[in-house]
Design a protein around this motif. Structure first.
Motif, short mmCIF file in Angstrom:
data_model
loop_
_atom_site.label_atom_id
_atom_site.label_comp_id
_atom_site.label_asym_id
_atom_site.label_seq_id
_atom_site.Cartn_x
_atom_site.Cartn_y
_atom_site.Cartn_z
N THR A 47 0.80 -1.23 0.00
CA THR A 47 0.00 0.00 0.00
C THR A 47 0.83 1.28 0.00
O THR A 47 0.30 2.35 -0.31
CB THR A 47 -0.94 0.05 1.23
OG1 THR A 47 -0.15 0.24 2.41
CG2 THR A 47 -1.76 -1.23 1.35
N SER A 95 -16.48 0.65 12.35
CA SER A 95 -15.14 0.18 11.97
C SER A 95 -14.68 -1.03 12.79
O SER A 95 -13.70 -1.67 12.45
CB SER A 95 -14.12 1.31 12.12
OG SER A 95 -13.96 1.68 13.49
N TYR A 99 -10.53 -9.38 14.35
CA TYR A 99 -9.43 -9.70 13.43
C TYR A 99 -8.78 -11.04 13.76
O TYR A 99 -8.09 -11.62 12.92
CB TYR A 99 -8.38 -8.58 13.43
CG TYR A 99 -7.61 -8.41 14.73
CD1 TYR A 99 -6.40 -9.06 14.93
CD2 TYR A 99 -8.09 -7.59 15.75
CE1 TYR A 99 -5.68 -8.90 16.11
CE2 TYR A 99 -7.39 -7.41 16.92
CZ TYR A 99 -6.18 -8.08 17.10
OH TYR A 99 -5.47 -7.93 18.29
N MET A 227 -7.80 3.49 7.51
CA MET A 227 -8.79 2.69 6.80
C MET A 227 -8.12 1.61 5.97
O MET A 227 -8.60 0.46 5.89
CB MET A 227 -9.65 3.59 5.90
CG MET A 227 -10.72 2.81 5.12
SD MET A 227 -11.86 1.89 6.18
CE MET A 227 -12.84 3.26 6.84
N ALA A 228 -6.99 1.95 5.35
CA ALA A 228 -6.27 0.97 4.54
C ALA A 228 -5.80 -0.21 5.39
O ALA A 228 -5.86 -1.36 4.95
CB ALA A 228 -5.07 1.64 3.86
N ASP A 231 -8.77 -2.48 6.26
CA ASP A 231 -9.12 -3.26 5.07
C ASP A 231 -8.10 -4.38 4.84
O ASP A 231 -8.46 -5.51 4.48
CB ASP A 231 -9.20 -2.37 3.83
CG ASP A 231 -10.42 -1.47 3.84
OD1 ASP A 231 -11.37 -1.76 4.61
OD2 ASP A 231 -10.42 -0.47 3.11
N TYR A 232 -6.83 -4.06 5.06
CA TYR A 232 -5.76 -5.03 4.82
C TYR A 232 -5.86 -6.21 5.80
O TYR A 232 -5.63 -7.36 5.42
CB TYR A 232 -4.41 -4.35 4.96
CG TYR A 232 -3.28 -5.10 4.31
CD1 TYR A 232 -3.04 -5.00 2.93
CD2 TYR A 232 -2.45 -5.93 5.05
CE1 TYR A 232 -2.00 -5.69 2.33
CE2 TYR A 232 -1.41 -6.64 4.45
CZ TYR A 232 -1.20 -6.51 3.09
OH TYR A 232 -0.19 -7.22 2.48
N LYS A 234 -8.43 -7.49 6.94
CA LYS A 234 -9.55 -8.35 6.54
C LYS A 234 -9.21 -9.19 5.30
O LYS A 234 -9.98 -10.08 4.93
CB LYS A 234 -10.79 -7.50 6.24
CG LYS A 234 -11.33 -6.75 7.45
CD LYS A 234 -12.47 -5.83 7.04
CE LYS A 234 -13.01 -5.04 8.22
NZ LYS A 234 -14.07 -4.09 7.83
N GLY A 235 -8.07 -8.89 4.68
CA GLY A 235 -7.72 -9.54 3.42
C GLY A 235 -6.98 -10.86 3.58
O GLY A 235 -6.60 -11.27 4.68
#
Length: 249
Positions: A47, A95, A99, A227-228, A231-232, A234-235
């Motif tokens: 990122t 949010s 995790y 935010m990034a 999101d990461y 969750k990937g």
């Protein structure tokens, strides 16, 4: 009007230069130290954002956040502390998510010292047992629940060496100051096997689930890197690392 040729050559570099990489300040539960360090390297590579982490006990982070600490994302060792911060208006609503689900282990630095049923705990032949502070660290609370379930609380009370967080509880056991320690499996486990010593992976039914929630804090509301990161996490790349350290998803 025509731009000089050298100006045209510079245009791609000027466009690339406008892509802004940001830094995100993250409060990380001590048990998640190794996984987040591995994730941080991939996160920055993929990122361009940089993750700056501080490690400690979840309860202590709660106090620091309430006192204005500059954290933008919180990776807790439980789900109740992020929920509490959310209810108190200190987070970006919506949010919060789980995790990882943590695993507790009874561990010794000595090979063969801990059997796979945890009988060594009941045999009571050790002098010291390390746990994390149950008031500040969810893994410490889980350890006390295990002792209660097994009827060993009174028996081991005088032998307990308490660390401020799970890292210190691990250090007591790893240095031999305590023959045994209740630690996060992630501290002694990687790629599907123990990295050292011997351990009993504590059955999940002996303590409350260690659901670990992440949340964007109010100070990270306008930071794209916050935010990034969420999101990461969750990937698939982050999930693979998290599972490699013995967590469930």
């Amino acid at each position: 009007m025509h731009l000089p040729r050298f100006s045209l050559l510079l245009l791609p570099f000027l466009i690339i230069g406008t892509v802004q990489a940001d830094e995100v300040q993250v409060a990380v539960a001590a048990n998640f130290t190794a996984p987040i360090q591995a994730i941080a390297a991939d996160f920055e590579k993929d990122t361009g954002h940089k993750l700056v982490a501080a490690y400690g006990a979840t309860g202590q982070f709660y106090t620091q956040i309430k006192n204005g600490a500059p954290f933008e994302v919180f990776l807790a060792a439980d789900d109740t502390t992020p929920a509490r911060l959310e209810s108190e208006g200190n987070t970006v609503k919506g949010s919060r998510f789980t995790y990882a689900i943590g695993t507790l282990a009874l561990w010794s630095a000595k090979d063969g010292y801990v059997d796979d049923k945890g009988q060594v705990l009941k045999d009571n032949a050790y002098r010291h047992l390390s746990i994390a502070n149950p008031k500040a660290a969810p893994y410490g609370l889980a350890a006390t629940q295990v002792l209660d379930k097994l009827g060993l609380t009174s028996q081991v009370k005088s032998k307990i060496v308490e660390g401020q967080n799970i890292t210190q509880a691990y250090q007591f056991a790893s240095t031999g100051n305590a023959e045994l320690g209740f630690v996060a499996l992630s501290q002694v486990y990687k790629d599907g096997k123990l990295s050292s010593g011997s351990a009993w992976i504590v059955p999940a039914e002996l303590h409350d689930p260690i659901k670990q929630d992440a949340v964007i804090l109010d100070k990270g509301r306008d930071n794209p890197a916050a935010m990034a990161l969420v999101d990461y996490l969750k990937g698939p790349k982050a999930a693979a690392i998290i599972q490699a350290y013995g967590y469930q998803r």
